[in-house]
Enzyme design. Structure first.
Site, short mmCIF file in Angstrom:
data_model
loop_
_atom_site.label_atom_id
_atom_site.label_comp_id
_atom_site.label_asym_id
_atom_site.label_seq_id
_atom_site.Cartn_x
_atom_site.Cartn_y
_atom_site.Cartn_z
N THR A 129 0.82 -1.21 0.00
CA THR A 129 0.00 0.00 0.00
C THR A 129 0.86 1.26 0.00
O THR A 129 2.08 1.21 0.19
CB THR A 129 -0.93 0.04 1.22
N CYS A 130 0.19 2.40 -0.14
CA CYS A 130 0.88 3.70 -0.19
C CYS A 130 1.18 4.25 1.21
O CYS A 130 1.77 5.34 1.31
CB CYS A 130 0.03 4.71 -0.95
N ASP A 131 0.78 3.56 2.24
CA ASP A 131 1.02 4.01 3.61
C ASP A 131 2.48 3.76 3.98
O ASP A 131 2.97 2.63 3.88
CB ASP A 131 0.10 3.27 4.57
N ASN A 167 -6.68 0.29 -0.07
CA ASN A 167 -5.91 0.61 -1.27
C ASN A 167 -6.21 -0.34 -2.42
O ASN A 167 -5.46 -0.41 -3.40
CB ASN A 167 -4.42 0.60 -0.96
#
Length: 499
Positions: free
Chosen positions: A448-450, A487
């Site tokens: 994910t982008c986290d 996501n």
């Protein structure tokens, strides 16, 4: 009086020094492969020593041996054969059983690990066996997925249900709510602990009797309590006056047990007493309030915290609880139920003592603090399912950033590995992979982008490429039950291996 640091192990003759300088010997006739029912223990003071509390790592490294292999199995989405009853069950493997050593060879026996590093190697060998089995049975499965070894699950259930003194297991559904796992445990006779009406309804729909369900959350939703009470669930935890009022309104006349806050000794990775539990000094007042509200106080409970690494934590908690128990009985309360919660650890990045050590320590503390044994309830979640599963993921990217090697895989904290984010300093998953390249130290990130989506830091792995598989060990607890589709990445599938 034996104080913090006391350790009881059901393996031949073992001597350890406890706080206060008294050396204690523990004798038992049990040998590897025999029944898991705890035999009577003979305890005697041997002599006076100058050393303090025993070093638990030294005990584990010197006296314990893990051996044996696991049988092969098949991948099944659901385990109908085992869930049906006795069919398909196997005799317990000797793996994970300590091997007794003669008292004069404890330090030098070549058959036992001589160092903590060797204990770690043994755990790695167990992991290798599980990974090999997963590779054979799940080679064509699309990642990410979590593969559960039902033979190991059976071993854990037998140990925890038979090893603890007259205990009844109530598996906490929050730890893993997969229907195949719940159905299998139910077929073996397990009870269940729930925190919501949704969890209770799932069990009732499976055919689990209300008498095998307890509502163990100290803080509950009133509507959930009312729904559970209408279906016949009659045992509830409480730890405050507000919960007394809530239970009296939604489950009048139900049986209740008071959850106590017990001393924190700093050995739980995920402590709980700060959020839940009544101070022992308030216990009698709360029990009286429950009785005056028309409820039926029947017992006490505590929880030492999740992934508790020190067996002596149960000694301290049971000493506190026994003191409250005796005082309550003197005041006329008819207590019969003692819920000792869960907390037994499994190995993640760092190895821990075997489950048998914790079981024996609890048995010893119970016999020491209670003259008449209560009706014992235990809620093992992580210890039941944590080390029976491996999550398999695929490398989807790699990079070198600021001198650090990174691997990115198709599973992360949002796909069930959330505990990697909760306690970064004290908790980390073990990750394994096969490869012929040089060993490197990697940070392993999720998809994910986290930026917080990091599964492991500093993991030592062979050089890997996109498309290679990564194996994340001890992935059975708080994984699939916590997974989301954040996501746009789907949660991992669950595969049950049996046979």
């Amino acid at each position: 009086r034996i104080s913090r640091g006391a350790l009881c192990v059901e393996v031949g003759l073992l001597e350890t020094t406890i706080a206060g300088g008294t050396k204690i010997g523990f004798r038992s006739g049990r040998t590897a492969g025999e029944t898991l029912s705890p035999p009577p223990l003979e305890v005697e003071a041997l002599d006076q020593g100058s050393a303090g509390r025993a070093d638990l790592r030294r005990v584990a490294g010197s006296y314990f041996r893990v051996y044996g292999k696991y049988p092969d199995g098949l991948v099944k989405e659901e385990n109908r054969e085992l869930a049906a009853g006795e069919k398909g069950r196997r005799t317990r493997s000797p793996a994970l059983l300590p091997r007794p050593l003669p008292p004069d060879t404890q330090e030098s026996a070549s058959s036992a690990p001589a160092s903590w590093e060797e204990v770690l190697d043994i755990y790695r060998e167990q992991d290798r066996l599980l990974v090999e089995r997963v590779k054979r049975r799940c080679a064509k499965e699309k990642t990410p997925f979590i593969a559960f070894d039902l033979e190991r699950l059976m071993e854990n259930y037998r140990l925890l249900s038979r090893g603890l003194y007259r205990a009844r297991v109530f598996f906490p559904v929050k730890c893993n709510d997969h229907p195949g796992i719940l159905e299998l445990l139910a077929s073996w006779g397990s009870g269940f602990e729930v925190a919501s009406w949704a969890e209770a309804r799932t069990l009732l729909d499976m055919g689990v009797e209300p008498e095998r369900i307890i509502f163990g959350s100290p803080v509950k939703v009133g509507e959930h309590v009312a729904a559970a009470y209408r279906e016949g669930i009659n045992l509830y935890a409480f730890d405050s006056h507000e919960e007394v009022r809530k239970l009296a309104a939604n489950a009048p006349g139900c049986q209740v047990y008071l959850r106590l806050s017990t001393p924190e000794v700093g050995e739980s990775i995920f402590p709980l007493s700060g959020k839940f539990g009544a101070p022992p000094g308030d216990a009698l007042h709360l029990l009286r309030a429950a009785e005056e509200a028309g409820l039926r106080p029947v017992g006490l409970s505590f929880h030492v915290g999740s992934q508790c690494l020190d067996p002596s934590s149960w000694w301290i908690a049971l000493a506190t609880t026994a003191s409250v128990w005796r005082e309550a009985c003197r005041e006329g309360f008819d207590l019969s139920v003692l819920n000792i919660g869960g907390g037994f650890p499994v190995t993640y990045r760092e190895p821990v003592l075997e489950k048998e050590v914790f079981v024996s320590s609890v048995n010893f503390a119970l016999r020491s603090h209670f003259q008449k044994m209560p009706r014992l309830i235990v809620e093992p979640g992580r210890a039941m399912v944590g080390d029976v599963a491996v999550m398999v993921a695929t490398v989807i990217g790699k990079a070198r950033r600021a001198g650090t090697e990174w691997l990115y895989i198709d599973a992360g904290i949002y796909q069930g590995l959330v505990e990697a984010m909760q306690e970064k300093e004290r908790f980390s998953y073990r990750v394994f992979a096969e490869g012929r390249g040089p060993l490197r130290r990697y940070n392993v990130g999720g998809p994910t982008c986290d930026s917080a989506d990091v599964v492991a830091r500093g993991a030592v792995l062979p050089e890997l490429e996109c498309g290679d598989r990564l194996y994340i060990m001890s992935a059975g607890a708080y994984t699939n039950v916590c997974a989301t589709a954040f996501n746009g990445f789907e949660p991992p599938r669950v595969l049950l291996m049996s046979g």
